[in-house]
Design a protein around this motif. Structure first.
Motif, PDB file in Angstrom:
ATOM      1  N   VAL A  42       5.603  36.866   7.512  1.00 34.24           N
ATOM      2  CA  VAL A  42       6.162  36.680   8.848  1.00 34.24           C
ATOM      3  C   VAL A  42       6.342  38.033   9.514  1.00 34.24           C
ATOM      4  N   THR A  43       6.833  39.022   8.746  1.00 35.34           N
ATOM      5  CA  THR A  43       7.066  40.338   9.334  1.00 35.34           C
ATOM      6  C   THR A  43       5.745  40.932   9.819  1.00 35.34           C
ATOM      7  N   ILE A  44       4.712  40.840   8.968  1.00 32.67           N
ATOM      8  CA  ILE A  44       3.411  41.368   9.396  1.00 32.67           C
ATOM      9  C   ILE A  44       2.988  40.710  10.697  1.00 32.67           C
ATOM     10  N   ARG A  45       3.098  39.397  10.708  1.00 29.14           N
ATOM     11  CA  ARG A  45       2.673  38.690  11.915  1.00 29.14           C
ATOM     12  C   ARG A  45       3.530  39.050  13.109  1.00 29.14           C
ATOM     13  N   ALA A  46       4.834  39.265  12.870  1.00 28.92           N
ATOM     14  CA  ALA A  46       5.705  39.654  13.983  1.00 28.92           C
ATOM     15  C   ALA A  46       5.241  40.991  14.549  1.00 28.92           C
ATOM     16  N   PHE A  47       4.910  41.923  13.644  1.00 28.22           N
ATOM     17  CA  PHE A  47       4.483  43.230  14.146  1.00 28.22           C
ATOM     18  C   PHE A  47       3.118  43.156  14.800  1.00 28.22           C
ATOM     19  N   ARG A  48       2.343  42.171  14.445  1.00 27.26           N
ATOM     20  CA  ARG A  48       1.027  42.034  15.079  1.00 27.26           C
ATOM     21  C   ARG A  48       1.088  41.242  16.364  1.00 27.26           C
ATOM     22  N   GLY A  49       2.295  40.905  16.786  1.00 25.90           N
ATOM     23  CA  GLY A  49       2.435  40.289  18.095  1.00 25.90           C
ATOM     24  C   GLY A  49       2.349  38.781  18.101  1.00 25.90           C
ATOM     25  N   HIS A  50       2.435  38.143  16.941  1.00 29.51           N
ATOM     26  CA  HIS A  50       2.481  36.680  16.954  1.00 29.51           C
ATOM     27  C   HIS A  50       3.863  36.211  17.413  1.00 29.51           C
TER      28      HIS A  50
END
Ligand code: HEA
Ligand code: HEA
Ligand code: CUA
Ligand SMILES: [Cu+2]
Lengths: 258, 206, 636
Positions: free
Chosen positions: B165-173
């Motif tokens: 989730v964190t990765i995706r949050a940082f990727r703008g999801h």
């Protein structure tokens, strides 16, 4: 045939089937020798269960066969449907209530049998049973031998006296079962389990390990000898002397006789 | 009806991929949410089985607790409990942030939660290293390691989810409208926290 | 070639599995080196590598075959491709050998692979019966024999009965509730692919040093704690099979709750859907317990934990409590979906509404609830505290009441119907007979003093096969014949079907009936040899069982030839009302191009003008592709 006549015919057939099945159930030799009072109680319970089951089973089969006979699709009825009956509350209550009562009745009866079978009598002898892959050994405590405790690979019990077996395991789980006595219990490492029975019939019967305990499970067998009390005490004495002489004649009685 | 199925067959034989018709939604509950809740029921039962083992070893067998000659670091584990509980709050912060369109809150919240979870696991492993007994010693030690270890494994799985989730949050999801991907792992994380409170109470405190 | 290796499929799986072995070797080497295995020669241990490989290789296979690809994309935060349904549907037989997300394809995959395991498990039974035809060890030795019945039971339970029900339901359940697919198609695919893995592990155990796992399907500790490495194969295989069950059950529950067609209220659902709803509840709640019981054994075996080591305070009986808390509900997991199948078939083939529909649904839920309160009836002679036997015996007896409600309601449905006595119906009627017998012997077992005599004897083996073969397997045969036209688009051979039924019905009773007497007479189960006085009956049983095996071959022959060359099936050969019969055979790729609307009960046979579901008029052909998701049946 009118449907009333065929119903009557089916009912008669059902009653006859029940009668035949009951007769067969008395004719079949269900059990091995009945060697304890426990066996008598349990066998009676079994016969009651069979008698209760036969009508239920015959009812189910009769309805099926009757439907096949009377209601099977006849040529020309390929597109016909049955009457749209969705249910009948009276009938549903009936076939919920009757089995409930019947079942509670037979469990109740089975508990009575259980209590009788396991009731501790006033007098009782104790015998220890030790299981290990893949053999049985038996311990007769001083209260039984009247002298030194006895260890043996043979199992002798006196007729007419209640015996309580205390079961211990040295390795994995086994089960100590004497089919002629109708009793068994697992022999569990770490705890001591028990069962009791009162032999009432002289003879020798198989002792069976009845829980998968490894390679030799099929061959982990022994024999129980039900003998008269006099023979029992004679056997104990002979064993003790044999043990004593084997151990170098420590016991005085052993030395005297041996 | 016959005609209908013929027209179906026509579509069937053509290889063009038209999508399926949108399924009718017969419940207000979201499928993903429901799936996660049911999965958590299964997870509770896994813990239930391990607690059954604990019950038999400690209560039914009457083994002394903790095993003679050992002691459990109740305080350290207490601090660890606090760490894990606070992570439940930080993930809640992340979730409310994205609902309000606050991307910074989402990222910061997720990152803190992740780091808090990591420190919990680190302290737990450190505790194993210094506790002075091993699961091979006796049944009490076995069940101590098994219960805390089972929970540790769940923290680890939870951390993996949080990491994704964190990765995706940082990727703008994720958007204020579409944030199920934060919500559903969040439920799992809360479950892991609550389970720890139960484990801590039964194993360390009682 | 490189592209082939990168794309999901068997090539990639092969490479990944080699990697799995390498990983297991490296990992155990590293761990043993750092944890006090002093000499170099101890760094490598065959058993340790094998144990870790048992987990690593199957996982590598699943990754390689593509079971996780989508989730890896998701995890990495790459933009997940919009679902293009390229994994959907089957256009050639090859499509059945890849990760496919279409519930119909998965249903077929499940069903066919489970029947493969029936064949293997049944063949193993033939070997057992060959050994048991005579006393003594003339055919196989004791260790092999123990392995045979353990693998027999494990395959048939975990890889046949449970998954084949999941497979049939996978195919028909979404169709029945008017859904285009299951709720989580990718999870559905994964849960299928876990099965061949579990099956390969169980069968592979025959090649393990020390032979196949040989402690029965119940694998009681502490025997299983100290058994050869084959036991680890069982413990791990059960994890995969259990995970598969749980995933499927989650999927069914979510699908049933959230994806029913408009107007499909809970009390308009076909009873098969109800049955799978109830079963899935059981699976979700109970299955974790068997997973845990095998965790315990694995930890004891691999790492020397003390769960079942009585000398160190472990509790031996705990294994049985945890095991049966799953495995009793499991017997209903193996029966309730069959009840659902029978309800469908009897209503259609008797041309009448199911008698007492609501009670049929409620009794399923009652069985679920009661099913969790009876586990210790497998432990009446286990040495547990004596008082536990009393409540457990009562609940066990009472569970016959909801089951009886079902039996009697089916009988009442037959009454005054127009019975079409074709193969599915014959199997349904055969089921009613044999299952009632098996159920009654079950109720006898609930009577503690009687169970104390017959527990762990051939009486139990008789009960098992009457309920599992006479119960579950009869319903499975019925269901396969019934939905065969829908699944394959072909009709089976009715004449062979009837032959199959009569041979099965007769030989089941000849094989398993006499076992009751053997048990009462004192023949224990799980023995490779027996006392001379049991010889005659055993020989009889063995001969009958070969007949049973041959009758099963008739079934396989019928299915294979009919699938390849049977006459084409029309959409609704049985004139059924439920939704799956309203679409073509086999159904179109997305089941319904227009979501149907349900306007009545599922079994309104004989009610003039009654319909269960209606479809909106077909969209104009030009718009068929684009408008499929827009057109909706008018809501009521
Ligand atoms: C499909 C699987 C299945 C099903 C449905 C059942 C159903 C039942 N089983 Fe069975 N059972 C097994 C599979 C199954 N069982 C297996 C595999 C084992 C052995 C495990 C092992 O050790 O390896 C086992 C073992 C087993 C034991 C343990 C024996 C022992 O090891 O000592 C007991 C004891 O109580 C038992 C009882 C019952 C009962 C009461 C039911 C009831 O649910 C049955 C209810 C149905 C009916 C009763 C028939 C229809 C009802 C009527 C017509 C109404 C009227 C009836 C009456 C009033 C009696 N079973
Ligand atoms: C769904 C479950 C299921 C099914 C379908 C069967 C099917 C059969 N079972 Fe089994 N069985 C169990 C579940 C099942 N069993 C369980 C749970 C146990 C307990 C195990 C334990 O103690 O742990 C058990 C135990 C068990 C035993 C007792 C072992 C022991 O305690 O020592 C026996 C003994 O006869 C037996 C026999 C058979 C036979 C003859 C069949 C037949 O019906 C099989 C028929 C099918 C086929 C044969 C396949 C198709 C045919 C071929 C492949 C061609 C070959 C044909 C010929 C050579 C003629 N089974
Ligand atoms: Cu000892 Cu079986
Ligand atoms: Cu049970």
């Amino acid at each position: 045939m009118t449907s009333r006549r065929s119903l009557a015919l089916a009912s008669v057939a059902a009653v006859v089937a029940v009668a035949i099945a009951v007769a067969i159930s008395f004719w079949i030799h269900w059990f091995p020798a009945q060697a304890t009072t426990q066996a008598q109680n349990t066998d009676r319970l079994y016969h009651v269960l069979v008698l209760a089951s036969i009508p239920i089973f015959v009812l189910v089969v009769t309805v099926i066969l009757y439907s096949v006979w009377q209601f099977r699709m006849k040529p020309g009825e390929e597109l016909k449907d049955g009457p749209p009956i969705h249910g009948n509350t009276r009938l549903e209550v009936f076939w919920t209530a009757i089995p409930t009562v019947l079942l509670l009745g037979i469990v109740g009866y089975s508990f009575v049998v259980l209590r009788n079978n396991e009731k501790k009598p006033a007098r009782e002898i104790q015998i220890g049973v030790t299981a290990q892959q893949f053999a049985w050994t038996y311990q007769y405590p001083p209260s039984v031998t009247g002298g030194a405790p006895l260890n043996s690979t043979q199992l002798y019990v006196p007729k007419g006296e209640s015996v309580e077996f205390s079961l211990r395991s040295k390795d994995v789980i086994h089960a100590f079962w004497i089919p002629a006595f109708r009793v068994q219990e697992d022999v569990v490492p770490g705890i001591t389990t028990h069962w009791r029975a009162t032999p009432i019939r002289l003879g020798s019967y198989p002792v069976v390990c009845n829980l998968l305990c490894g390679l030799g499970h099929s061959l982990m067998r022994s024999t129980v000898h039900v003998v008269t009390p006099a023979q029992f005490h004679a056997w104990i004495t002979s064993q003790q002397s044999a043990a004593a002489s084997g151990a170098g004649g420590l016991s005085t009685t052993g030395a005297a006789t041996g | 009806m016959e005609a209908a199925s013929i027209s179906h067959a026509a579509v069937h034989d053509g290889h063009d991929h038209h999508g399926p018709p949108a399924a009718n939604r017969s419940s207000r509950v979201e499928p993903e949410l429901l799936g996660m809740l049911l999965f958590i029921i299964s997870e509770i039962m896994v813990f239930g089985a391990f607690f059954t083992a604990y019950f038999f070893i400690r209560i039914a067998q009457g083994n002394p607790w903790p095993a003679p000659g050992t002691s459990l670091p109740v305080q350290v584990a207490g601090v660890n409990t606090a760490i894990l509980i606070s992570s439940s709050f930080t993930i809640h912060w992340a979730q409310t942030s994205i609902k309000n369109g606050n991307r910074f809150g989402l990222k910061a919240g997720m990152l803190t939660t992740f780091l808090l979870g990591c420190s919990f696991l680190f302290i737990q492993i450190n505790e194993y290293a210094n506790i002075g007994f091993a699961p091979q010693d006796a049944a009490q030690q076995t069940i101590f390691y098994s219960l805390t270890g089972l929970h540790g494994a769940h923290v680890f799985i939870g951390l993996l989810l949080l990491l994704f989730v964190t990765i995706r949050a940082f990727r703008g999801h994720y958007t204020p409208e579409e944030h199920r991907g934060v919500e559903v792992p969040g439920i799992y994380w809360h479950f892991v926290d609550i389970m720890w409170i139960i484990v801590y109470t039964t194993v360390y405190v009682l | 070639m490189a592209a082939k290796l990168r794309a999901p499929g068997f090539y990639r799986a092969g490479i990944m599995m080699l990697g799995g072995v390498a990983l297991a070797t490296g990992l155990t080497w590293l761990v043993r080196m750092t944890t006090g295995h002093a000499t170099y020669s101890h760094y490598l241990s065959g058993d340790a590598i094998l144990s870790v490989s048992l987990l690593a290789v199957p996982l590598a296979f699943l990754i390689g075959i593509g079971g996780f690809d989508y989730w890896f994309y998701w995890a990495a935060g790459r933009p997940t491709r919009p679902e293009d349904h390229s994994g959907h549907g089957a256009y050639s037989w090859k499509d059945y050998f890849r990760v496919n997300t279409d519930h119909k394809v998965i249903g077929v995959q499940y069903t066919v692979s489970s029947f493969f395991f029936l064949l293997v498990g049944g063949l193993i039974a033939m070997l057992m019966r060959a050994q048991l035809a005579q006393p003594g060890s003339h055919f196989v030795d004791a260790n092999t024999f123990n392995g045979l019945f353990s693998v027999h039971a494990s395959l048939l339970i975990f890889l046949f009965i449970i998954p084949v029900f999941a497979g049939l339901a996978n195919f028909v359940l979404p169709l029945m509730i008017g859904a285009p697919d299951m709720a989580f198609p990718r999870l559905n695919a994964l849960s299928f692919w876990l099965l061949p893995v579990a099956g390969a592990l169980m069968l592979g155990s025959f090649f393990a040093p020390g032979g196949a796992f040989a402690d029965g399907w119940t694998a009681y500790a502490p025997l299983s704690d100290n058994a050869p490495i084959g036991q680890t194969f069982f413990s791990v295989a059960v994890q995969f099979a259990g995970a598969s069950s749980i995933m499927t059950a989650l999927n069914f529950l979510v699908t049933i709750i959230t994806m029913r067609a408009p107007g499909m209220s809970f009390f308009r659902m076909p009873l098969l859907v109800w049955a799978n709803f109830a079963t899935s509840l059981l699976v979700v709640i109970a299955t974790p317990f068997i997973a845990a019981s095998q965790f315990f054994v694995l930890l004891d075996r691999a790492l020397g934990f003390n769960f079942f080591n009585a000398a160190h305070g472990g509790d031996v009986l705990m294994y049985q409590h945890v095991f049966w808390f799953y495995s009793h509900p499991a017997v209903y997991i193996m029966m309730l979906p069959g009840f659902g199948i029978i309800s469908e078939i009897i209503a259609v083939k008797a041309r009448k509404p199911i008698f007492g529909y609501r009670m049929m649904a409620f009794s399923l839920l009652a069985i679920v609830a009661l099913g969790f309160t009876v586990w210790a009836h497998h432990m009446f002679t286990s040495g547990m505290a004596a008082w536990i036997r009393i409540p457990m015996a009562i609940t066990t007896a009472i569970i016959a009441v909801p089951t009886g409600i079902k039996i009697f309601s089916w009988l009442a449905t037959l009454w005054r119907g127009v019975l079409h006595l074709d193969t599915p119906m014959l199997f349904a009627l055969g089921f009613l007979t044999t299952f009632t017998l098996g159920g009654i012997s079950g109720v006898m077992l609930a009577m503690v003093p009687f169970d104390i005599h017959v527990s762990a004897t051939y009486f139990i083996v008789a009960h098992i096969h009457y309920v599992l073969f006479g119960g579950s397997l009869m319903t499975i045969f019925a269901g396969v014949y019934y939905w065969f036209p829908k699944m394959t688009g072909r009709m089976y051979d009715e004449r062979l079907g009837k032959w199959h039924f009569w041979a099965t019905f007769i030989f089941v009773n000849l094989t398993f009936g006499p076992m009751h007497i053997l048990g009462l007479q004192g023949m224990p189960r799980r023995v490779s040899t027996y006392a001379a006085k049991f010889t005659d009956l055993n020989l009889f049983i063995s001969l009958a069982s070969f007949g049973l095996g041959l009758s099963t071959l008739v079934f396989f022959y019928n299915i294979v030839t009919s699938w390849r060359g049977g006459p084409r099936a029309i959409p609704n050969p049985w004139r059924g009302m439920t939704l799956e019969w309203q679409v073509s055979s086999p159904p179109p790729i997305f089941n319904f191009d227009r979501v149907p609307t349900v306007v009545g009960g599922p079994y309104e046979y004989g009610v003039p003008g009654a319909v269960h579901g209606i479809f909106a008029p077909a969209p104009a052909p030009a718009a068929a592709g684009a408008a499929a998701s827009v057109v909706r049946a008018p809501s009521q």
